[in-house]
Design an enzyme around this catalytic site. Structure first.
Site, mmCIF file in Angstrom:
data_model
loop_
_atom_site.group_PDB
_atom_site.id
_atom_site.type_symbol
_atom_site.label_atom_id
_atom_site.label_comp_id
_atom_site.label_asym_id
_atom_site.label_seq_id
_atom_site.Cartn_x
_atom_site.Cartn_y
_atom_site.Cartn_z
ATOM 1 N N GLU A 1 43.211 42.622 45.847
ATOM 2 C CA GLU A 1 43.438 41.824 44.634
ATOM 3 C C GLU A 1 42.613 42.263 43.432
ATOM 4 O OE1 GLU A 1 44.711 37.456 45.807
ATOM 5 O OE2 GLU A 1 42.628 37.790 46.329
ATOM 6 N N VAL A 2 42.687 43.521 43.071
ATOM 7 C CA VAL A 2 41.944 43.968 41.893
ATOM 8 C C VAL A 2 42.806 43.746 40.642
ATOM 9 C CG1 VAL A 2 40.717 45.869 40.822
ATOM 10 C CG2 VAL A 2 40.812 45.687 43.324
#
Lengths: 476, 476
Positions: free
Chosen positions: B266-267
């Protein structure tokens, strides 16, 4: 071992930090009707603090319930006072409490703010019930609806019918509420301003009754022979009403409250239909094949028994839906349906002039992922089509914690602080509490207050409470 | 007070009942690979009972882990033995244990049976973690995936970077895991056959890291000026990798396990995109505007740091999805999606030759009303399109208890026995455990075993456990 270490450690910390730290004021929950708070802060000395009765108050000094409450709340307000005073008096210099000048005028929006526990699907040990009463008082609930018996078990130990629990409880000695247990619950509740309304639900939901009271339940037939299974209470026998009169006579003497909840929900007619004696009774009474008339007949009888004992009946909405002739002081409790449904039902019941309790949107045993307290909070109990007179017939509501999936292992975190959301709806002014987002930080604060008071209330979201490690108990 | 009374009462009851009552055998959970049980019952004398090592076992007498386990399990099998022996030896006459002649041959289906706790969104005190390890062992979990830090807080107290917790924890003194806490967790786990895999998730999920490590996070820009907020780890600075090398060097010496979980999920690229220095770096590296390449660059660097420390990396599936060049011994963990999605991902990852862990269907923090353990139970980790060789690359799975809505108040009943459903899927033969309905009564039994062993596992449905009142603790 860890707990002890942590506590000792906190203690040392007090010395270092408290002289510079001013404790934040905690949010008030449920929101008072009127509250004005100035930014002026005053130091207070716990030893000089006094609670006092207003001059025109109906209660005056010597009122045992309030005097006991003052003592309890003193300890809640100054949780470290007794701990620090006797042995560590040198700490007092550092323990400085402050208060903002605050004026509160308060009264409840609804007179009936109930919480239901179900002690039949799972037995709840006494400490779990007493703890729940403590937490109820913190959220200003004032009615404990004790759904004490149901199909799975009969834990109420009756004086006159001891077989009901000895044969119908999960265990005849450990999974029961003795007369003294019940007295203790009522006493504990009374001191916290909570009335205890027991429910002896019938004619359905009575499988466990049948074990200790032969011939009470209807024998179901398969073709022309009894199948060996049993259905609802048999409404055709006079012995049924003699028994219920005896049981209710006892129950209404044990439970002093003016209400008795008679249930009356979810009656399955299959078994009645199968039984030739019931069929014969239907014919004799001219009920045709309309079994709702038989149910009405039964409910009218037990409501009349209750009235003769000078008690007011509460029943589930089914009893109204079947158009039974019930006394006008009977209270109907709405448990079915989505908002549109329960609004229509609110309209119908109040139009007929009955008082009503709303539970449908507060079945708090139903859980979902995330902040489902928001659903409980946004309920509008008086938002239905009806006159002002009708709206006044909504006397309150109840949070229901049915027990299919709940026992003492998960009761407390599942109840709190979710039930507190409904509690504010039942207590506070609707317009002043219309924003669920504004409620969120206050409820988070209140949840920490519950933790500080020893109630294992679950978190609303990411974060921590300042006092969570002092109070939390994990047994290892 | 009630507990004491209840216990004393139980005790008297033992005298009366136990000579005639034969304790029922408890169901075995998870289901062994081979088990044959005869109906022959034999009385056993606890004082003569012996555990023994098989002749051809790799472990032999003197193996401290197994010797300690024998002692623990003796007390679990005979919970009243120590209690009754010294003072109440006259009771022994009545305390008669029986055993059915049983042969079990057992081994796990998957080698990696993990459970994730998240100690960043809420701090979990040590007793809660140790208790979870106990319960994990009872369900044959063998990996504790410690998601120890994340955005909200950094409770790991680093030897070399003490500011990370002193500035990044919820509280610098109470809400941290000291070096000795970590050692204790590892020791407690090791004795129970559980390895501890820490996760230091980056480059996203690192907000709390930034408080104690200036310049680690990317400064986000609004137009041409820094906005004052921060994004993921800054992957363009050599200081970043120096710091991570130092941190991982410490972490891999503190945690002896051969795996280190590096996160990588989840960057959010928004902040990177806004920062002119990051933009310049992108241009210099020839990444164009493809920020997945920047993420790949970062992950490759930290996987290489980890490899140089002789540890194997585990990363979330995102790292594979971005087609990063990562060593073939890296383990990918699948967390996204509905069954169809995670099956496709299982196929893709194993086709590329990587080992894989399945977590997506076991996000046990997600709750719903009723028996949602059934969903966890019916997962088929190897049911995807692929060769036998690919299926073997599924080395196991993990139950994930993310912490948004979970802390020590509700952790235990929310985990157990729901996690045990996944545990059987990871341990037992799939065909022998294909019926969720047949599993139900065994899991109910096992839940009562957990209660008896002091784990507050929540109920699956209506009913009671025989020992629930002895073991339950409700503080009042």
């Amino acid at each position: 071992m860890f707990l002890t270490e942590t506590k000792r450690f906190h203690f040392l910390l007090l010395l270092i930090i408290l002289h510079s730290e001013v404790e934040q004021a905690y949010a008030v929950w449920p929101m008072p009707q009127q509250m004005s708070q100035s930014t002026d802060r005053y130091p207070i000395n716990p030893q000089l603090l006094a609670f006092s009765y207003a001059r025109d108050s109906a209660a005056q000094s010597g009122c045992s319930v309030l005097d006991a409450a003052f003592e309890r709340y003193f300890n809640l307000i100054f949780p470290d006072f007794q701990l620090t005073m006797p042995v560590f008096s040198f700490l007092l210099y550092f323990l400085q409490y402050f208060v903002n000048k605050t004026e509160i005028e308060d009264f409840p929006r609804f007179q009936f703010r109930g919480l239901l526990l179900d002690t039949s699907r799972h037995y709840l040990p006494m400490p779990a019930i007493l703890k729940t009463l403590d937490a109820m008082a913190y959220s200003k609930f004032n009615v404990f609806h004790w759904h004490i018996v149901d199909d799975p078990s009969f834990p109420y130990q009756s004086r006159n019918y001891p077989d009901l629990s000895s044969k119908g409880a999960f265990h005849p000695m450990t999974h029961i509420y003795t007369q003294s247990d019940v007295k203790r619950v009522i006493y504990h509740a009374r001191l916290r301003g909570i009335r205890v309304v027991p429910e002896f639900d019938s004619p359905g939901h009575t499988q466990s009754w049948g074990k200790g009271q032969p011939d009470l339940l209807t024998s179901c037939y398969k073709g022309k022979v009894p199948s060996g299974t049993f259905g609802p209470v048999n409404p055709t026998l006079s012995s049924t009403y003699q028994f219920l009169n005896g049981l209710f006579k006892e129950v209404t003497s044990v439970f002093p409250d003016s209400y008795l909840h008679l249930g009356g929900d979810e009656v399955d007619f299959t078994c009645w239909r199968s039984n030739p004696n019931v069929q014969a009774f239907m014919a004799k009474m001219g009920f045709g094949s309309d079994y709702t008339k038989l149910e009405s007949y039964y409910m009218e009888n037990i409501v009349n028994i209750t009235a003769a004992l000078n008690k007011t009946s509460i029943v589930w909405q089914d009893v109204f839906d079947y158009r039974e002739r019930i006394p006008m002081d009977t209270v109907l409790e709405i448990w079915k349906g989505v908002p549109a449904d329960y609004r229509a039902e609110l309209g119908r019941i109040t139009l007929a002039g009955y008082r009503v309790l709303l539970s449908a949107p507060w079945y708090i045993n139903h859980i979902s992922y995330g902040q489902d307290w928001r659903n409980a909070y946004t309920v509008q109990p008086q938002n239905f089509s009806g006159t002002e007179q009708q709206k006044k017939l909504v006397i309150g509501g109840e949070v229901c914690m049915w027990g299919e999936y709940v026992d003492a292992t998960n009761l407390t975190p599942r109840l709190w602080p979710r039930a507190s959301a409904a509690a504010e709806r039942l207590w506070s002014d609707e317009e002043k509490t219309s924003s669920v987002d504004k409620a969120f930080p206050r409820l988070e604060d209140f949840r920490c207050t519950l933790i500080r008071r020893g109630i294992q209330a679950e978190p609303l979201f990411v974060g921590h409470c300042k006092h969570e490690l002092d109070r939390l108990v994990v047994v290892h």
